[in-house]
Each structure stands twice: as C-alpha cells, then as structure tokens.
Design a protein around this motif. Sequence first.
Motif, mmCIF file in Angstrom:
data_model
loop_
_atom_site.group_PDB
_atom_site.id
_atom_site.type_symbol
_atom_site.label_atom_id
_atom_site.label_comp_id
_atom_site.label_asym_id
_atom_site.label_seq_id
_atom_site.Cartn_x
_atom_site.Cartn_y
_atom_site.Cartn_z
ATOM 1 N N THR A 185 14.477 -10.276 2.954
ATOM 2 C CA THR A 185 13.909 -10.867 4.157
ATOM 3 C C THR A 185 13.743 -9.808 5.230
ATOM 4 O OG1 THR A 185 16.080 -11.451 5.044
ATOM 5 C CG2 THR A 185 14.968 -13.104 3.698
ATOM 6 N N SER A 186 12.815 -10.050 6.120
ATOM 7 C CA SER A 186 12.594 -9.103 7.205
ATOM 8 C C SER A 186 13.660 -9.289 8.275
ATOM 9 C CB SER A 186 11.204 -9.305 7.804
ATOM 10 O OG SER A 186 11.157 -10.531 8.494
ATOM 11 N N VAL A 187 13.777 -8.292 9.113
ATOM 12 C CA VAL A 187 14.756 -8.347 10.197
ATOM 13 C C VAL A 187 14.398 -9.483 11.157
ATOM 14 C CG1 VAL A 187 15.728 -7.070 12.142
ATOM 15 C CG2 VAL A 187 15.299 -5.894 10.002
ATOM 16 N N ALA A 188 13.121 -9.645 11.423
ATOM 17 C CA ALA A 188 12.688 -10.695 12.358
ATOM 18 C C ALA A 188 13.014 -12.089 11.821
ATOM 19 C CB ALA A 188 11.194 -10.571 12.631
ATOM 20 N N GLN A 229 23.055 -9.116 17.830
ATOM 21 C CA GLN A 229 22.968 -7.862 18.571
ATOM 22 C C GLN A 229 22.677 -6.697 17.614
ATOM 23 O OE1 GLN A 229 26.546 -6.907 20.692
ATOM 24 N NE2 GLN A 229 25.540 -5.377 21.964
ATOM 25 N N THR A 230 23.348 -6.688 16.471
ATOM 26 C CA THR A 230 23.114 -5.644 15.478
ATOM 27 C C THR A 230 21.688 -5.707 14.941
ATOM 28 O OG1 THR A 230 25.435 -5.738 14.828
ATOM 29 C CG2 THR A 230 23.921 -4.720 13.274
ATOM 30 N N LEU A 231 21.234 -6.900 14.602
ATOM 31 C CA LEU A 231 19.877 -7.046 14.060
ATOM 32 C C LEU A 231 18.812 -6.694 15.090
ATOM 33 C CD1 LEU A 231 20.208 -10.276 11.920
ATOM 34 C CD2 LEU A 231 19.770 -7.972 11.100
ATOM 35 N N ARG A 232 19.044 -7.057 16.340
ATOM 36 C CA ARG A 232 18.073 -6.706 17.383
ATOM 37 C C ARG A 232 18.001 -5.195 17.574
ATOM 38 N NH1 ARG A 232 19.961 -11.757 20.740
ATOM 39 N NH2 ARG A 232 18.349 -13.222 20.099
ATOM 40 N N GLY A 233 19.143 -4.522 17.467
ATOM 41 C CA GLY A 233 19.141 -3.054 17.532
ATOM 42 C C GLY A 233 18.356 -2.454 16.376
ATOM 43 N N GLU A 234 18.555 -3.000 15.188
ATOM 44 C CA GLU A 234 17.808 -2.536 14.023
ATOM 45 C C GLU A 234 16.319 -2.815 14.181
ATOM 46 O OE1 GLU A 234 17.671 -3.450 9.248
ATOM 47 O OE2 GLU A 234 19.546 -3.807 10.342
ATOM 48 N N ASN A 235 15.985 -3.977 14.725
ATOM 49 C CA ASN A 235 14.585 -4.327 14.953
ATOM 50 C C ASN A 235 13.957 -3.367 15.972
ATOM 51 O OD1 ASN A 235 12.338 -5.924 14.455
ATOM 52 N ND2 ASN A 235 12.758 -7.253 16.214
ATOM 53 N N ARG A 241 14.900 -0.278 16.560
ATOM 54 C CA ARG A 241 14.757 1.016 15.902
ATOM 55 C C ARG A 241 13.533 1.015 14.981
ATOM 56 N NH1 ARG A 241 19.549 1.364 13.360
ATOM 57 N NH2 ARG A 241 18.673 0.677 11.389
ATOM 58 N N ASN A 242 13.333 -0.068 14.237
ATOM 59 C CA ASN A 242 12.150 -0.174 13.368
ATOM 60 C C ASN A 242 10.864 -0.143 14.169
ATOM 61 O OD1 ASN A 242 13.774 -0.327 11.125
ATOM 62 N ND2 ASN A 242 13.635 -2.549 10.935
ATOM 63 N N MET A 243 10.869 -0.805 15.317
ATOM 64 C CA MET A 243 9.671 -0.817 16.156
ATOM 65 C C MET A 243 9.369 0.583 16.689
ATOM 66 S SD MET A 243 8.541 -1.121 19.723
ATOM 67 C CE MET A 243 10.142 -1.206 20.394
ATOM 68 N N LEU A 244 10.404 1.299 17.116
ATOM 69 C CA LEU A 244 10.199 2.661 17.604
ATOM 70 C C LEU A 244 9.678 3.577 16.496
ATOM 71 C CD1 LEU A 244 13.299 3.130 19.920
ATOM 72 C CD2 LEU A 244 10.910 2.940 20.608
ATOM 73 N N LEU A 245 10.196 3.397 15.289
ATOM 74 C CA LEU A 245 9.716 4.175 14.153
ATOM 75 C C LEU A 245 8.248 3.876 13.870
ATOM 76 C CD1 LEU A 245 10.398 6.128 11.833
ATOM 77 C CD2 LEU A 245 11.030 4.132 10.486
ATOM 78 N N SER A 246 7.859 2.631 13.951
ATOM 79 C CA SER A 246 6.460 2.245 13.731
ATOM 80 C C SER A 246 5.549 2.852 14.786
ATOM 81 C CB SER A 246 6.314 0.727 13.746
ATOM 82 O OG SER A 246 7.040 0.145 12.710
ATOM 83 N N VAL A 247 5.983 2.804 16.025
ATOM 84 C CA VAL A 247 5.183 3.383 17.115
ATOM 85 C C VAL A 247 5.071 4.894 16.933
ATOM 86 C CG1 VAL A 247 5.142 3.802 19.605
ATOM 87 C CG2 VAL A 247 5.646 1.518 18.733
ATOM 88 N N ALA A 248 6.165 5.542 16.551
ATOM 89 C CA ALA A 248 6.126 6.989 16.332
ATOM 90 C C ALA A 248 5.159 7.345 15.207
ATOM 91 C CB ALA A 248 7.531 7.502 16.020
ATOM 92 N N LEU A 249 5.189 6.569 14.121
ATOM 93 C CA LEU A 249 4.256 6.826 13.023
ATOM 94 C C LEU A 249 2.810 6.606 13.449
ATOM 95 C CD1 LEU A 249 6.177 5.288 9.996
ATOM 96 C CD2 LEU A 249 5.711 7.698 10.419
#
Length: 105
Positions: free
Chosen positions: A12-15, A71-77, A79-87
């Motif tokens: 499942t996705s983080v969201a 809180q942990t999942l939102r942090g992971e989400n 981080r994933n969003m920042l990685l997507s924007v960087a890519l």
Amino acid sequence: MTKLKDKRREKTSVASEIDRLEERRARCQDNLGRAEYRSRRETLSDKDRQDLEDEMTIINERVLKLDKELQTLRGENRRNMLLSVALLVISALFYYVFFVNEEDS
C-alpha cells in the motif's frame, strides 16, 4: 500473522496507510467520546465506573500509538514528496541543458 500484515502494508502507498490510520483514530475518538458521555450521564456502580475508566485508558493509549504512527508516516510522505520534487527539478534541468541549449547552438 504479523508477516502477512507487513507484506500487505508494503504493497500500500504511504498516503493510503495514512488515510487508514486516520480512520482508525477517528473511530477511537468516537468510542472515547461515547465512553466519556456515558461516564458523565449514567449512574454507574464503582465496578462499572472502574471498567469504563480502564476502557478509556486503553482507548487513549491506542490514540497515542496511532498519533505516533501517523507522525512517522507523514514524515515519510514528506520525504517522498521532496524526493519527487528533486527528481522533477533534475529532469527539467537536464531537459533544458541537453535540448534547449542544443537548439540555441
């Protein structure tokens, strides 16, 4: 049993996991509200009141646990969003350097 749950969660996705936990948290909050209402409105014996307080304590612990997981999942989400924007930025930069600059030459 826990390995099966972990495998299912990996797929499942983080969201969607955040949504699932928020729904569970909302249900716990509803149950807690009902228990608090019952403790205020009904006249209960000492044993029933103690059982209700124990139930409320358990529900509060579940809510705190779900809050930590969220809180942990939102942090992971995040981080994933920042990685997507960087890519996306890197892809746009490569596109500009290799395709737009070639047309100017």
